[in-house]
Design an enzyme around this catalytic site. Structure first.
Site, short mmCIF file in Angstrom:
data_model
loop_
_atom_site.label_atom_id
_atom_site.label_comp_id
_atom_site.label_asym_id
_atom_site.label_seq_id
_atom_site.Cartn_x
_atom_site.Cartn_y
_atom_site.Cartn_z
N SER A 114 0.87 -1.17 0.00
CA SER A 114 0.00 0.00 0.00
C SER A 114 0.91 1.22 0.00
CB SER A 114 -0.94 -0.05 1.22
OG SER A 114 -1.80 1.07 1.23
N HIS A 137 -2.56 -0.88 -3.18
CA HIS A 137 -3.76 -0.07 -3.00
C HIS A 137 -3.62 1.23 -3.77
CE1 HIS A 137 -4.20 -2.13 1.20
NE2 HIS A 137 -4.52 -2.93 0.21
N ASP A 139 -4.76 -5.19 5.47
CA ASP A 139 -5.04 -6.04 4.32
C ASP A 139 -3.92 -7.06 4.16
OD1 ASP A 139 -6.35 -6.94 2.03
OD2 ASP A 139 -5.41 -5.45 0.72
#
Length: 197
Positions: free
Chosen positions: A18, A45, A138
């Protein structure tokens, strides 16, 4: 674990990240040779409403073939497929890419969990998941699935992570095989592939 039970015959490396991911992905992919006998998939992300140049930026820094994933793409050694904006990236039972709309609401987009769970059930012990810098949690469910199906998990350490949310959450599961600084990850990935090809 019986590798023959899974259709894919070569290692698959999933790089999930991310915030801070471009630098981390570049550091991992840049040292790898073009003929590395593994396929790579990347989830970072990103905003679903903005175009992404992630694949092009990584391709310019890597000897591997890097491009944005398309629906029904086949996993090929020496290739890196990057999840495009506004889509979750799955791996289907035919070891092909499946792209599904990510919708307007979280979970994280694209989802590391969705990628890793589908890789776990389709590729089993051939999978290496590498959890890189990023905010949030995540990948926690995904690495549980990876380990349940016989795969391996690496995580970036705190000192080298721009954001330690994702790697820290992964480590907190107790299921990460190896925790390494970013500079050591390319060599560890290559060594893992050499053992599993």
């Amino acid at each position: 674990m019986d590798h023959a039970a899974y259709g894919i015959k070569f290692p698959v490396v999933a790089l999930v990240t991310s915030a801070g991911g471009l630098n981390a992905l570049t550091e991992v992919l840049a040292p790898l040779p073009a003929d590395v006998p593994a396929a790579f998939v990347v989830v970072q992300h990103m905003s679903p409403t903005h175009p992404s140049t992630l694949a092009e930026l990584l391709d310019a820094k890597s000897a591997l073939q890097v491009r944005s994933a398309a629906n029904n793409d086949v996993l090929i050694p020496g290739n890196v497929l990057v999840a495009p904006p506004a889509h979750h990236l799955l791996v289907t039972s035919e070891a092909r890419i499946g792209l599904i709309d990510s919708g307007d609401l979280p979970p994280a987009r694209p989802s590391a969990d969705l990628l890793l769970v589908t890789l776990a059930v389709t590729c089993g012990p051939r999978v290496l998941a590498v959890v890189l810098t990023g905010r949030g949690t995540d990948a926690q469910a995904g690495i549980r699935a990876i380990r349940h199906c016989g795969g391996t998990v690496f995580a970036q350490n705190a000192e080298s992570s721009e954001h330690f949310g994702m790697p820290g959450a992964a480590i907190d599961t107790g299921l990460v095989d190896t925790v390494l600084p970013l500079t050591d990850l390319p060599g560890a990935v290559q060594a893992h592939i050499a053992r599993r090809k």
